[in-house]
Each structure stands twice: as structure tokens, then as C-alpha cells.
Design an enzyme around this catalytic site. Sequence first.
Site, PDB file in Angstrom:
ATOM      1  N   HIS A  72       0.849  -1.190   0.000  1.00 13.81           N
ATOM      2  CA  HIS A  72       0.000   0.000   0.000  1.00 13.81           C
ATOM      3  C   HIS A  72       0.886   1.242   0.000  1.00 13.81           C
ATOM      4  CE1 HIS A  72      -4.188  -1.558   1.001  1.00 13.81           C
ATOM      5  NE2 HIS A  72      -3.438  -2.627   0.800  1.00 13.81           N
ATOM      6  N   TYR A 200      -8.516   5.804   8.642  1.00 16.95           N
ATOM      7  CA  TYR A 200      -8.574   6.145  10.061  1.00 16.95           C
ATOM      8  C   TYR A 200      -9.590   7.276  10.193  1.00 16.95           C
ATOM      9  CZ  TYR A 200      -4.208   3.522  10.645  1.00 16.95           C
ATOM     10  OH  TYR A 200      -3.253   2.547  10.663  1.00 16.95           O
ATOM     11  N   PRO A 292      -2.855   0.437  19.106  1.00 18.79           N
ATOM     12  CA  PRO A 292      -2.745  -0.041  17.722  1.00 18.79           C
ATOM     13  C   PRO A 292      -2.963   1.035  16.660  1.00 18.79           C
ATOM     14  CG  PRO A 292      -4.835  -0.718  18.686  1.00 18.79           C
ATOM     15  CD  PRO A 292      -4.043  -0.102  19.795  1.00 18.79           C
ATOM     16  N   LYS A 296       2.093  -0.143  15.122  1.00 18.54           N
ATOM     17  CA  LYS A 296       3.510  -0.275  15.483  1.00 18.54           C
ATOM     18  C   LYS A 296       3.846  -1.491  16.334  1.00 18.54           C
ATOM     19  CE  LYS A 296       4.633   3.253  13.208  1.00 18.54           C
ATOM     20  NZ  LYS A 296       5.132   2.916  11.868  1.00 18.54           N
ATOM     21  N   TYR A 384       4.848   6.553   9.715  1.00 13.07           N
ATOM     22  CA  TYR A 384       3.920   5.465   9.404  1.00 13.07           C
ATOM     23  C   TYR A 384       4.626   4.319   8.677  1.00 13.07           C
ATOM     24  CZ  TYR A 384      -0.528   3.204   8.357  1.00 13.07           C
ATOM     25  OH  TYR A 384      -1.575   2.308   8.303  1.00 13.07           O
TER      26      TYR A 384
END
Length: 389
Positions: A72, A200, A292, A296, A384
Amino acid sequence: MKTQVAIIGGGPAGLLLSQLLDLHGIESVVLERRSRDYVLSRIRAGVLEQGTVDLLRAADVGARMDRQGEIHDGVEISWHDERLNIDIKSLTGRGVMVYGQTEVTQDLYAARDARGGTVLHEAEVTAIEGVEGDGVTVHFTHEGEAKTLTADFVAGCDGFHGPSRKAIPESHRQEFERAYPFGWLGLLSETPPAAPELIYAAHDRGFALCSMRSPTLSRYYVQVPLSEKLEDWPAERFWDELRTRIPADVAETLVTGEPLEMSIAPLRSFVSEPMRHGRLFLAGDSAHIVPPTGAKGLNLAASDVYYLHRAFDRFYNHGTSEGLDAYSETALSRVWKCERFSWWMTSMLHDFPETGAFERRMQRAEFEYLQMSETARKSFAENYVGLPY
């Protein structure tokens, strides 16, 4: 029994460490409290940083991941119906791999089996002795018998509730914790993902996440109070709540189905220092927990294993303890930066019971800053996809 490195915990961290040590000619024995079926039944993270991907390939367990995992190049953050796509590939030159932790664990088991690795299941560790001396003795029960394993070193990869961290005297460790006043209610379904990228979502009713494991397997989460009970959440209620919190155009095309698994997980940030005491080394959740939100948890465990296996290689194959001596400081430097990112994402996207009007506006300002600033998006993307080892 005798070995060079005793590994407590047969999850992905312990298995990966065992596999990497084996490839460097270092003996290990893995003691896992649960059965193999139980370990493989745990539903966990599915987003792998580039560093984790590279480490799995170096451990000769990346073939199926490369075939079935999905790369992704971006991620979405939404604020009600506003959607912001962050192109992490263009901002950093790297993406992430979507490949479930269960699949990683299966691959690691297959690799250990192929190389004849010793992994003892339903082995309950009862005591760890000698960590401050010349060698370690691990006492455990297995197949109804009390047994011992002697080793040069012990690696504690046994999670937050395992015995390894407790083997460090309280006078020698310091713990830092932030317990969040909510949890994530998760649902796994055999349905196509809601969107091409993870979403998100921040909403007045609470956070939501649209994630995936494959083109036909999706994982969704909604923020719930810690007082909520799983039995009060039939699938229909979950899907209705998820639709409310995600952007309207995504909700309209959401494909729902019967859950394969549902669970509620509390959120916490936690770090225990140091990550080494004598001949005992901690890795993964035994030393630190992250919410979460930033994806990570597994990735931090992988970076610990990266540092630790290299330190053991230098000790056994190059005659220097420099890597072992520096392990805790090196690992913790990266741990705290990842803790910061996960805490920041959690703080920006969740509804906190104590949040007032000012704090809500600050959350909104964080989102708007990401919208307007490429520098902010690059900082997000850098964290990220994973900070360098």
C-alpha cells in the site's frame, strides 16, 4: 536441556529471533506457554513496515508474504465526511505491506520446522535464575513434568503478562504507562475492503478504522468505552455504528457479512526500562506496548529482534559484547519515537471522555494542519512507513 539462547515466548518475536539466530549458527530453544493452535488463532496487526518486510526476507520467511501480501502506497484519514489521502510512497519513497500477523506466524513456524528448530508448546516458565551470574537457568513445566533449560542468555519475548520482565528486580526497572479510557471493538469478516487504502476515521461518536487482511478479508474497528460487553454488540449493531463514523460515500458501498471473529481490546501505552538486565534481554510486548492506532506493535517487536539478533551474532561469531551492551539504549531510542507517534495518532483521532471544547478544536486543528502542510504529511508518512533501524 542446554542451549545458547533460551527464548521465552513463541509468538512472532520469539520465532523470528530463533530463526535469525539459527541462520547465524546460534542455538536456541523456544518455550511457549500456549499450544500452537492457540498462537495461530490470535488475530493481530496486519500492517508491516518496510523494515519488518526486509527483516522477514532476510530470515528466509518472506516468500509467501511477497506472493500474497499487498503493498500500500497511501493511507486515509477522515474527519466526518472530509477525506485526506496521504501518499506515503511519494513522500518517503516507501510503502507498507498489508499481511496479517497470523500469516507471519505461520510462515515462521514453517521455517522453524524446516530447519529442525526446537519450539516447546504448553511449556510454562516458573522461574528464571542466574541472570546476574555466569549463566541462566529457566525452570518450566512441560508434559506434566518439571524441567530446566540452561543457557548463556535468555530473551524474553513473552508479552506484557509473561514472567521475563518480572525477573528484573523492581529496584532495577522503571515503568511508564498511559492507560486509555476506551478500547477497540474489532470485527473480522470475509468481505471486500471498504476502500483501497486503510481509513482512520475521527467522529463525534468515536474513532473507527477500516482495514483489511486481503482482497476478500476485512478488519474493522470502532472505539467503545471499557465498560462495553461483547455480548451487547451483535453484528448488525456493529455495522450500523461503523457506517455512522466513516465517510458517507464509503458507508454507502460498505459490504457487510457475518463476523469470523469479534473482540474488544483495551488500549495502553507502556514502556519498561531498561530492556536488558544482566543476561536477560526483553523484546516486543514484554518491554513495551503501543496503542494499535499507529500499527507499530508487531513492527516494534521486529526492530527489537533486529538489534538483538545482530548483537548475539557479534558476540558469538565476532567475539565482542558491544552490541549486547548497547542493546537496551539502542532499542529504547526507537521505541520511544514509535510510542510518540502512536500516542499522537490516538490523541488526535479518538473521543476522550474528559475532552472539552478546547481539546476538540485542537484535534480538528491537527487534521487541518495535515491537510494544508506537505511537511506535516511527510512527517506522518515517515513515521507510518517506519523509522530506520
